[in-house]
Motif scaffolding. Structure first.
Motif, short mmCIF file in Angstrom:
data_model
loop_
_atom_site.label_atom_id
_atom_site.label_comp_id
_atom_site.label_asym_id
_atom_site.label_seq_id
_atom_site.Cartn_x
_atom_site.Cartn_y
_atom_site.Cartn_z
N ARG A 1 -85.38 3.60 -48.04
CA ARG A 1 -84.51 3.15 -46.97
C ARG A 1 -83.05 3.27 -47.37
NH1 ARG A 1 -84.47 -2.85 -44.05
NH2 ARG A 1 -82.60 -2.49 -42.81
N ALA A 2 -82.21 3.71 -46.43
CA ALA A 2 -80.77 3.76 -46.67
C ALA A 2 -80.18 2.38 -46.47
CB ALA A 2 -80.12 4.77 -45.72
N GLY A 3 -78.90 2.25 -46.78
CA GLY A 3 -78.22 0.98 -46.59
C GLY A 3 -77.79 0.38 -47.90
N SER A 4 -77.20 -0.81 -47.82
CA SER A 4 -76.64 -1.46 -48.99
C SER A 4 -77.63 -2.41 -49.64
CB SER A 4 -75.38 -2.25 -48.59
OG SER A 4 -74.37 -1.39 -48.12
N VAL A 5 -77.41 -2.66 -50.92
CA VAL A 5 -78.12 -3.70 -51.65
C VAL A 5 -77.22 -4.93 -51.67
CG1 VAL A 5 -78.96 -4.43 -53.92
CG2 VAL A 5 -79.43 -2.10 -53.09
N LEU A 6 -77.75 -6.07 -51.29
CA LEU A 6 -77.00 -7.32 -51.30
C LEU A 6 -77.44 -8.13 -52.52
CD1 LEU A 6 -75.12 -9.46 -50.05
CD2 LEU A 6 -77.07 -10.20 -48.64
N VAL A 7 -76.48 -8.47 -53.36
CA VAL A 7 -76.76 -9.25 -54.57
C VAL A 7 -76.12 -10.63 -54.40
CG1 VAL A 7 -76.48 -9.41 -57.07
CG2 VAL A 7 -76.84 -7.17 -55.98
N LEU A 8 -76.96 -11.65 -54.35
CA LEU A 8 -76.48 -13.03 -54.18
C LEU A 8 -76.46 -13.70 -55.54
CD1 LEU A 8 -78.53 -13.99 -50.99
CD2 LEU A 8 -76.20 -13.08 -51.11
N THR A 9 -75.25 -13.87 -56.08
CA THR A 9 -75.13 -14.48 -57.40
C THR A 9 -73.71 -14.95 -57.63
OG1 THR A 9 -75.81 -14.21 -59.71
CG2 THR A 9 -74.50 -12.42 -58.75
N ASN A 10 -73.53 -15.75 -58.69
CA ASN A 10 -72.20 -16.25 -59.02
C ASN A 10 -71.41 -15.21 -59.80
OD1 ASN A 10 -72.38 -16.90 -62.11
ND2 ASN A 10 -74.27 -17.71 -61.22
N ASP A 11 -70.10 -15.40 -59.89
CA ASP A 11 -69.26 -14.38 -60.52
C ASP A 11 -69.32 -14.40 -62.04
OD1 ASP A 11 -67.84 -16.67 -61.08
OD2 ASP A 11 -66.05 -16.12 -59.94
N ARG A 12 -70.08 -15.33 -62.63
CA ARG A 12 -70.22 -15.39 -64.09
C ARG A 12 -71.55 -14.81 -64.55
NH1 ARG A 12 -68.98 -19.76 -61.79
NH2 ARG A 12 -71.05 -20.69 -62.12
#
Length: 319
Positions: free
Chosen positions: A2-13
């Motif tokens: 599938r095309a499209g973006s990967v969404l990564v849910l995480t903190n900046d550390r």
């Protein structure tokens, strides 16, 4: 694929996420990284519209904008809790935090066609220690004899019957501070004389001590399984990781079958299993963290796990 973006849910550390993000960047897979509990109060925005013409929406961060229908996969790594805007206090902040959790969290957990590693609701269901132990028994794991109780008499009896070879473990790793300093609550031996009426304040977990030769971490991504033997002078190897040594280890077929059956029950794509292995070669299930850390393992195993996660995220859909 599938095309499209990967969404990564995480903190900046989260440096563990960075290992996978570098791989996705090398593969030219578009990625949106967001910590919704923080970022949605710091310039990011999330909207979803539901109506007769279907559902559509947008997630916008300071550097990216993506249509919700164009997200191929979601990696729920280590996002911050929804705490509400820092400018609010008291009941207003609590109200805002709940609305964010049920509103924004609900949107991000309901993206049609996206492949979740893992789905946040499945993660939550799999985090309860009593549910883990019950599932482990159903799927033929050996488990240490365990008592979860707020009854001090029951606790004392349980410990006494094990000739002092009993351990205390928290049922949840709640952040804890002493004089303002963070303190970890480690697994430790416990005697019946240490049990006081304070046990009544909440459930405590007591477990028979397994006389182990070594520990094992089994990390699973989809259909791929990685075994690491851990030799440590400490009862709880997490306490002083600089003292432990890690080497690859083969996982017995029976344990492998139980691992995959366990993951299917909780509908998990990823799982980090901890085992105690006796001198006789018996593997005792201790827990499965549905979002456990993995980048501390030997470099070759860490690299393989990162590739396996990147493969799942890149493929998207329902592999």
């Amino acid at each position: 694929m599938r095309a499209g973006s990967v969404l990564v849910l995480t903190n900046d550390r989260d440096v563990t996420a960075d290992v996978v993000l570098r791989l996705l960047h090398e593969r030219q897979v578009p990625v949106v990284r967001c910590d919704p509990g923080i970022d949605l109060h710091m310039g990011a925005a999330l909207s979803a519209h539901y109506g007769a013409d279907g559902r559509h929406g947008t997630l916008r961060t300071p550097t990216r904008e993506v249509a919700l229908d164009d997200i191929r996969s979601v990696w729920v790594r280590r996002p911050s809790t929804y705490a509400g805007p820092p400018g609010l206090g008291g009941e207003d902040r609590r109200f805002a935090a709940d609305q964010s959790s049920w509103g924004s969290g609900g949107i991000l957990a309901s993206l049609p066609g996206a492949h979740y590693v893992n789905h946040p609701w499945n993660n939550r269901a799999a985090e309860y220690k009593p549910a883990q132990l019950a599932a482990a028994r159903r799927h033929s794991f050996r488990i240490p004899d365990t008592l979860i109780t707020s009854d001090e008499s029951e606790a004392r009896r349980f410990i006494a019957c094990r000739s002092g070879a009993a351990l205390y473990k928290p049922v949840w790793n709640t952040p804890y501070k002493v004089d303002g300093e963070p303190r970890a609550v480690w697994v430790r031996p416990v005697s019946e004389h240490e049990v006081t009426p304070a046990v009544r304040a909440c459930p405590h977990m007591f477990q028979a001590r397994v006389e182990k030769a070594f520990d094992v971490r089994v990390t699973v991504v989809g259909e791929r399984l990685f075994g690491t033997r851990i030799d440590s002078p400490d009862l709880d190897w997490r306490r002083r990781q600089d003292r432990m040594t890690c080497t690859p280890v083969d996982v017995p077929d029976a344990v492998t079958r139980s691992v995959f059956a366990y993951l299917r029950e909780f509908r998990l794509v990823y799982g980090a299993f901890d085992f105690a292995v006796t001198p006789g070669g018996d593997w005792y299930f201790l827990e499965c963290n549905p979002n456990g850390q993995w980048a501390w393992q030997p470099a070759d195993i860490t690299a393989e796990i990162a590739r396996a996660i990147a493969d799942r995220l890149e493929k998207g859909g329902n592999p």
